[in-house]
Design a protein around this motif. Structure first.
Motif, PDB file in Angstrom:
ATOM      1  N   LYS A 184       0.837  -1.204   0.000  1.00 21.76           N
ATOM      2  CA  LYS A 184       0.000   0.000   0.000  1.00 21.76           C
ATOM      3  C   LYS A 184       0.871   1.253   0.000  1.00 21.76           C
ATOM      4  N   GLU A 185       1.835   1.323   0.905  1.00 20.85           N
ATOM      5  CA  GLU A 185       2.674   2.525   0.994  1.00 20.85           C
ATOM      6  C   GLU A 185       3.467   2.736  -0.292  1.00 20.85           C
ATOM      7  N   LEU A 186       4.025   1.650  -0.829  1.00 18.23           N
ATOM      8  CA  LEU A 186       4.872   1.809  -2.015  1.00 18.23           C
ATOM      9  C   LEU A 186       4.038   2.167  -3.240  1.00 18.23           C
ATOM     10  N   GLU A 206       1.231   3.761  -3.202  1.00 18.95           N
ATOM     11  CA  GLU A 206       0.815   5.169  -3.048  1.00 18.95           C
ATOM     12  C   GLU A 206       1.945   6.100  -3.476  1.00 18.95           C
ATOM     13  N   ASN A 207       3.186   5.756  -3.111  1.00 13.87           N
ATOM     14  CA  ASN A 207       4.315   6.580  -3.548  1.00 13.87           C
ATOM     15  C   ASN A 207       4.402   6.623  -5.066  1.00 13.87           C
ATOM     16  N   SER A 208       4.211   5.475  -5.715  1.00 12.94           N
ATOM     17  CA  SER A 208       4.285   5.439  -7.183  1.00 12.94           C
ATOM     18  C   SER A 208       3.191   6.310  -7.786  1.00 12.94           C
ATOM     19  N   SER A 235       8.883  15.077   0.099  1.00 14.55           N
ATOM     20  CA  SER A 235       8.888  16.147  -0.893  1.00 14.55           C
ATOM     21  C   SER A 235       7.478  16.713  -1.055  1.00 14.55           C
ATOM     22  N   LYS A 236       6.540  16.272  -0.173  1.00 14.62           N
ATOM     23  CA  LYS A 236       5.134  16.599  -0.422  1.00 14.62           C
ATOM     24  C   LYS A 236       4.579  17.704   0.464  1.00 14.62           C
ATOM     25  N   LEU A 237       5.351  18.125   1.427  1.00 17.11           N
ATOM     26  CA  LEU A 237       4.911  19.175   2.354  1.00 17.11           C
ATOM     27  C   LEU A 237       6.065  20.125   2.597  1.00 17.11           C
ATOM     28  N   LEU A 256      -1.278  11.270  -1.747  1.00 15.83           N
ATOM     29  CA  LEU A 256      -1.658  10.168  -0.864  1.00 15.83           C
ATOM     30  C   LEU A 256      -0.759  10.133   0.363  1.00 15.83           C
ATOM     31  N   GLY A 257       0.550  10.413   0.171  1.00 15.57           N
ATOM     32  CA  GLY A 257       1.482  10.438   1.300  1.00 15.57           C
ATOM     33  C   GLY A 257       1.766  11.866   1.706  1.00 15.57           C
ATOM     34  N   PHE A 258       2.286  12.046   2.910  1.00 13.69           N
ATOM     35  CA  PHE A 258       2.728  13.381   3.337  1.00 13.69           C
ATOM     36  C   PHE A 258       3.507  13.327   4.634  1.00 13.69           C
ATOM     37  N   GLU A 289       7.117   8.910   6.373  1.00 15.48           N
ATOM     38  CA  GLU A 289       7.425   7.850   7.320  1.00 15.48           C
ATOM     39  C   GLU A 289       7.536   6.468   6.698  1.00 15.48           C
ATOM     40  N   ALA A 290       6.932   6.306   5.515  1.00  8.92           N
ATOM     41  CA  ALA A 290       6.802   4.948   4.997  1.00  8.92           C
ATOM     42  C   ALA A 290       8.156   4.307   4.707  1.00  8.92           C
ATOM     43  N   LEU A 291       9.000   4.980   3.906  1.00  6.97           N
ATOM     44  CA  LEU A 291      10.260   4.332   3.514  1.00  6.97           C
ATOM     45  C   LEU A 291      11.131   4.013   4.729  1.00  6.97           C
TER      46      LEU A 291
END
Ligand code: ADP
Ligand code: MG
Length: 592
Positions: free
Chosen positions: A28-30, A32-34, A78-80, A92-94, A97-99
């Motif tokens: 899910k996290e990966l 979303e990053n893509s 890079s999103k905030l 989707l991410g912000f 923390e995922a990686l």
């Protein structure tokens, strides 16, 4: 034990506990990053239920070599950039923390090439330690490889289910995200075996095909399309026709600004919209997209971002409820398409039909217990003639959607002829729905008109039942039931709805009292009253084995055409079916 600051790696692992629960969470996290990176194509490879390997490769914007190591540090994104960004998140991410979380509980390799770079770069993280960045060949985009998930967190590993179950979770996760990104080609493989393959979709038809891949084709075949704008939000997608309710709430997809949600508020708004039409205990199926100003939503409310907070929760509830209710109330007989009731094409024609058949509207008070509506169109006044002589079929343009009655079958069904075949109507179910809707209209205008009982009847109940009826006496009066407590365990019925001829008042009051006791807290009162109206409509409706004459049957058909939601009875069963000449030909193997 003295207080200590925890080691960095342990901090990561604790944080990972919140978001990385199982291999599907990695995917899910990966993924979303893509998607955030604008990928058009995402390829996922897994092994050993995702524990051995999760590899995801995309053709998105990529990561610059000098930022590669940074991507693996905690709180790097890079999103905030500032707090204002957090208040209008469009990705989707912000959280950044995922990686690092995934890297702390696995062996990870990150290879990427930014759009502007000539060559890619890679970095490896093993048990929390990051290697130096080295050049590597890679097309524009990113590949993240995660091996040996939870190798250093044995406790987590013990909670994983069988390989097959974990693969199931991964597939469900990918499907859920894939529905939100129809334009992206998504593939999942386990070794040589292809588990999922979603071709990029741009037209509505292609999108529906993708949905059918996830839900099975039947959902789309029975779905109603929604596309509604309210001042607060835009809602579009597919909801199942009420007769297609499911025994499990397993086909429910909601997206807010492209983000999959499991939101109680929206779920409850949709359930409320189906309240009147879905068989008791069944669950609606839907794929719904809601778009609204990101500033009106707080997405920073849940670690896995499955829940959100709305600034105007009531407005969202109302908007979703109204939109779904609107499309559901349009499920009434309209010009028949070969697909039968409840279909989109039929719905589109519904507006025209109402105008085309002013007659239907004028027969407003079908009363199966008094004089029959005289002005309903009649095929033939002599029922026998209808059977023996060929029926004079009206020119096609003049036949109302449910056609004209020919006969009654076994005292249960009405058989009607339409130019394209025949229609079977469940008399009781149809009458129940039309009566119920009529009473609801009366209620909306103020109160359901009531009429005194010639001889007031006293009904025996339990004390709790009598208490409940007394407590809600005022509300019951608004639906035409005037009651008076006549003893500790009895009430007297003074008036009943003028529209109805109620028999078996004991059974009726017991049912209503029991339901009030079950859900009659004041906020659920509206639902309880609706239910009570439904119960009365059901008690009133023509019973099986009552002989109707042809004008009576036609009156009921016209009434159905003029009634919203009349494709289903109050319990969500269909009220009518259509058999086309083609269907009949097929039954008789004609033309083979
Ligand atoms: P977040 O998604 O919350 O920003 P992540 O830890 O998931 O945090 O990712 C950190 C950063 O790494 C992202 O902000 C993004 O810049 C970069 N990144 C991660 N995956 C990709 C990818 N597949 N393509 C491009 N950039 C990526
Ligand atoms: Mg992310």
């Amino acid at each position: 034990m003295p207080i200590r600051v925890l080691p960095e790696q342990l901090i990561h692992q604790i944080a990972a506990g919140e978001v990385i629960e199982r291999p599907a969470s990695v995917i899910k996290e990966l993924m979303e990053n893509s998607l955030d990176a604008g990928a058009r194509r995402i390829e996922i490879d897994i092994a050993q239920g995702g524990v051995g390997l999760c590899r995801i490769r995309d053709d998105g914007s990529g990561i610059a070599a000098d930022e590669l190591a940074l991507a693996l540090s905690r709180h790097a994104t890079s999103k905030l950039t500032c707090i204002e960004d957090l208040e209008r998140v469009g990705t989707l991410g912000f959280r950044g923390e995922a990686l690092p979380s995934i890297a702390s509980v696995s062996r990870m390799q990150l290879i990427s090439r930014a759009r502007s770079a000539d060559v890619g770069a890679k970095v490896t993280a093993d048990n929390g330690s990051v290697t130096d960045v080295a050049p590597a060949s890679h097309p524009t985009g990113t590949t993240v490889e995660v091996r040996d998930l939870f190798f250093n967190v044995p406790a987590r590993r013990k909670f994983l289910k069988s390989e097959r179950t974990e693969v199931q979770h991964i597939c469900r996760t990918v499907e859920r995200l894939a529905l939100a990104a129809p334009g992206v080609h998504v593939q999942v493989r386990e070794g040589q075996r292809e588990l999922l393959n979603f071709a990029a979709a741009s037209t509505t038809e292609q999108r529906e095909r993708r949905i059918a891949q996830v839900t099975g084709p039947e959902f789309i075949e029975h779905a109603l399309r929604i596309d509604e704008d309210t001042p607060l939000l835009h809602l579009y997608g597919w909801v199942c026709s009420p007769t297609w309710g499911r025994s499990q709430p397993d086909l429910q997809y909601v997206y807010l600004n492209g983000r999959p949600l499991r939101d109680r508020l929206i779920g409850s708004a949709i359930r409320t919209a189906y309240r009147d039409v879905l068989f008791h205990g069944r669950h609606p199926a839907y794929v719904l997209f809601i778009d609204m100003d990101p500033a009106l939503v707080d997405v920073n409310a849940h670690p896995a971002k499955l829940e959100v907070r709305f600034r105007d929760a009531r407005g969202v509830h109302e908007g979703v409820f109204r939109a779904v209710e609107k499309v559901l109330s349009a499920t009434q007989p309209a010009a028949i398409t070969t697909a039968g009731p409840g279909y989109t094409a039929a719905l589109l024609k519904q507006a025209q039909v109402a105008e085309q058949w002013p007659l239907a509207g004028s027969t407003a008070s079908l009363d199966l217990h008094r004089d029959w509506v005289r002005d309903a169109p009649v095929v033939d006044r002599d029922p026998l003639a209808a059977v023996t002589a060929p029926v004079s079929v009206q020119p096609q343009a003049q036949t109302p959607p449910l056609g004209y009655a020919l006969a009654q079958l076994h005292g249960i069904y009405i058989l009607a002829q339409v130019p394209e075949g025949l229609v079977l109507v469940d008399m009781h179910a149809a009458h129940e729905r039309t009566t119920y809707e009529q009473m609801k209209r009366q209620l909306a205008k103020g109160a359901v008109p009531s009429q005194p009982q010639l001889v007031p009847v006293s009904v025996q109940l339990s004390r709790a039942q009598a208490d409940a009826l007394e407590q809600f006496a005022e509300s019951l009066a608004s639906i035409g039931l005037q009651l008076q407590r006549s003893g500790p365990t009895s009430v007297r019925v003074l008036e009943t709805p003028a529209l109805l001829r109620l028999r078996e008042l004991d059974a009726l009051l017991q049912t209503i009292a029991t339901e009030l006791l079950e859900e009659g807290s004041t906020h659920a009162l509206e639902a309880a009253l609706d239910r009570a109206l439904g119960t009365m409509a059901c008690h009133n409706a023509v019973r099986a084995n009552r002989q109707l004459n042809i004008p009576e049957m036609n009156a009921l058909l016209r009434q159905m055409e003029a009634t919203v939601r009349s494709d289903q009875c109050v319990h969500g069963r269909p009220t009518w079916v259509h058999l086309s000449l083609q269907d009949l030909d097929r039954l008789f193997l004609r033309g083979r």
